[in-house]
Design a protein around this motif. Sequence first.
Motif, PDB file in Angstrom:
ATOM      1  N   GLU A  51      -2.292  25.639  12.081  1.00 24.37           N
ATOM      2  CA  GLU A  51      -3.926  25.372  11.704  1.00 24.37           C
ATOM      3  C   GLU A  51      -4.557  25.596  12.936  1.00 24.37           C
ATOM      4  O   GLU A  51      -5.764  26.001  13.046  1.00 24.37           O
ATOM      5  N   SER A  54      -4.777  29.051  14.337  1.00 21.87           N
ATOM      6  CA  SER A  54      -5.702  29.753  13.732  1.00 21.87           C
ATOM      7  C   SER A  54      -7.072  29.501  14.168  1.00 21.87           C
ATOM      8  O   SER A  54      -7.952  30.636  14.208  1.00 21.87           O
ATOM      9  N   TYR A  65     -12.233  31.333   9.975  1.00 21.71           N
ATOM     10  CA  TYR A  65     -10.749  30.974   9.581  1.00 21.71           C
ATOM     11  C   TYR A  65     -10.845  30.689   8.207  1.00 21.71           C
ATOM     12  O   TYR A  65     -11.804  29.729   7.774  1.00 21.71           O
ATOM     13  N   ASN A  67      -8.842  28.928   4.852  1.00 23.12           N
ATOM     14  CA  ASN A  67      -7.806  28.163   4.458  1.00 23.12           C
ATOM     15  C   ASN A  67      -7.461  28.893   3.241  1.00 23.12           C
ATOM     16  O   ASN A  67      -8.155  28.215   2.189  1.00 23.12           O
ATOM     17  N   LYS A  69      -5.303  27.871   1.072  1.00 25.88           N
ATOM     18  CA  LYS A  69      -4.953  26.767  -0.015  1.00 25.88           C
ATOM     19  C   LYS A  69      -5.983  26.486  -0.975  1.00 25.88           C
ATOM     20  O   LYS A  69      -5.768  26.174  -2.026  1.00 25.88           O
ATOM     21  N   VAL A 130      -5.906  34.067   9.119  1.00 18.93           N
ATOM     22  CA  VAL A 130      -5.468  33.225   8.015  1.00 18.93           C
ATOM     23  C   VAL A 130      -4.107  32.383   8.763  1.00 18.93           C
ATOM     24  O   VAL A 130      -3.403  33.054   9.562  1.00 18.93           O
ATOM     25  N   ASN A 131      -3.525  31.252   7.848  1.00 20.90           N
ATOM     26  CA  ASN A 131      -2.551  30.805   8.210  1.00 20.90           C
ATOM     27  C   ASN A 131      -1.278  31.621   8.079  1.00 20.90           C
ATOM     28  O   ASN A 131      -1.051  32.044   6.569  1.00 20.90           O
ATOM     29  N   GLU A 134       0.436  30.239   4.951  1.00 26.27           N
ATOM     30  CA  GLU A 134      -0.069  30.333   3.689  1.00 26.27           C
ATOM     31  C   GLU A 134      -0.297  31.941   3.071  1.00 26.27           C
ATOM     32  O   GLU A 134      -0.048  32.136   2.059  1.00 26.27           O
ATOM     33  N   SER A 457      -5.966  23.505  -5.337  1.00 27.52           N
ATOM     34  CA  SER A 457      -6.813  24.682  -5.124  1.00 27.52           C
ATOM     35  C   SER A 457      -8.220  24.805  -6.019  1.00 27.52           C
ATOM     36  O   SER A 457      -9.050  25.246  -5.607  1.00 27.52           O
TER      37      SER A 457
END
Length: 567
Positions: A51, A54, A65, A67, A69, A130-131, A134, A457
């Motif tokens: 994180e 990113s 950025y 997430n 999720k 993006v991560n 993930e 989510s």
Amino acid sequence: MARPEKIRLGEILVQQRLLSEEQLTLALTDQKRSGRKLGRVFVEKGFVTEEQISGALARQLDIPYINLKFYNVNPDIVRMLPETQARRFRALVLEERRGVLLVGLADPTDLFAYDEIARLVKKNIELAVVNETEVLAAIDRIYRRTGEITDFARELEQDVGDAFVDFGALASNPGLEEAPIVKLLQSVFDDATQVRASDIHIEPQETRLQIRFRIDGVLHLQTEADLKIATPLALRLKLMSELDISEKRLPQDGRFAIKVKQQRIDVRISTMPTQFGESVVMRLLNQGGMNLKLDAIGMPQEMVAKFRAIVQRPNGLVLVTGPTGSGKTTTLYSALAELNSVEKKLITVEDPVEYRLPGINQVQVNDKIELTFAKVLRSALRQDPDIVLVGEMRDQETAQIGLRAAMTGHLVLSTLHTNDAASTPLRLMDMGVPRYMVGSALQCVLAQRLVRLVCESCSQPHEPTPSESAWLRIELGEQVKTTKFFHGKGCSHCNGMGYRGRTGVYELLEMTQAVVDASNHHDPAVFLAAAKAEMAGQTLRRHAVHLATVGRTTVAEAMRISNQQES
């Protein structure tokens, strides 16, 4: 946006004070030696998190950025980029805005990836960070093999035709990996692993063959195919598990192992003759993804401490109870993993062996050769064990041998099928075990269920229905008015179900002196009253209600668990 420029990740992290010069030097040395990506080296050495990387890239490049999720992607838009390229570039097409595609990239400084993605989608693109972990999880989830499975099923239909096919000969064919039936099964297993299915059901119906996956305890239809491929599928699976392919009139059980994405999956298979052909059910046991720790199965911390202290005792019987598929074996193996040491000899007697742990002697019973639980348990006690795990106490003989072992210096762990903890000692007595043995050898009973978790989510506040409110008032009283409840509205992360993952719900009955004294009373009501007083309201129902009040599960799930307990 303009085409990105190549920048140095290490320098960015140092500039933003997320990394020291010394850490950068160490990571660069490691990268030259191993050839791994620099970002991965940073994360594995614990210098920064994914994180943080990113976020640093997003700030440097002045791009968002995202997430993943908490981002509800549209699978149709995602599939504008082929799966191979999505995995190669760690990229995900997130949305379309006025003819421009927003693409999430784990490495937005990759110029080649930018050019290739723009060429493949034939549209202008804008980037977001993006991560990497993930984005790979999202790719696994979204690029499912439903279409591929259907295509292979059709290919197999044509391959089978109306003529007889010798699948025994097919099994010894060196080019078998290209056979439609093998490609179909490989795709089914790949897809089942991607969606975290615990079971695969292959069921012949009157006109069609249906394949269903059990995900988080609920069955979902995966695909339907022509009924004529049912027999070849069953035959192939029997060959893989070394079952009798000539026997179609009797149920059979077996197992085999496969490798899916570098993970070993043990498969338990059960076949049963039905009206329209053989039904096949396969339980998938991921040997690589196990986290066998008592702290990780969802048990409340105070209960973990009490249960851990009990299983550390040198002798006695510890029972875990609940219906099939409630996670009893996982709980017992989590305890075994903590007890396992060089100083102790551990033996398990199971049908079948579900998990494999180093340093433990595991025996699988085999009724065909009269290798029963009772026979193996007698032999196991001659092997001078400290701890014995009996997969299930199915009959009076096994129960009595286990209790005698517990009375003579062994710690015995086992399971039993009962509705709750309080009724378990009474169940042992119903099986013919003397009261004095239950009172002197039984240390505790842990009852459990599995409850589905609200998808993080798409979690949102939920107003309980009138029936839910009435039930909650019984459990919580006036507290229900000030408590917020949640449910999942359904998203791409949970396949529209609103639930993702499961956790355990538990109650623990310790056989204290007061409970033991009550067990010697001839009136079961006396014992049940003492057992409930000992648990002091820490029941399955209370644990389920607590999970609903903190937003981890829904009121409907808590009610379902309570109804199971009462049934």
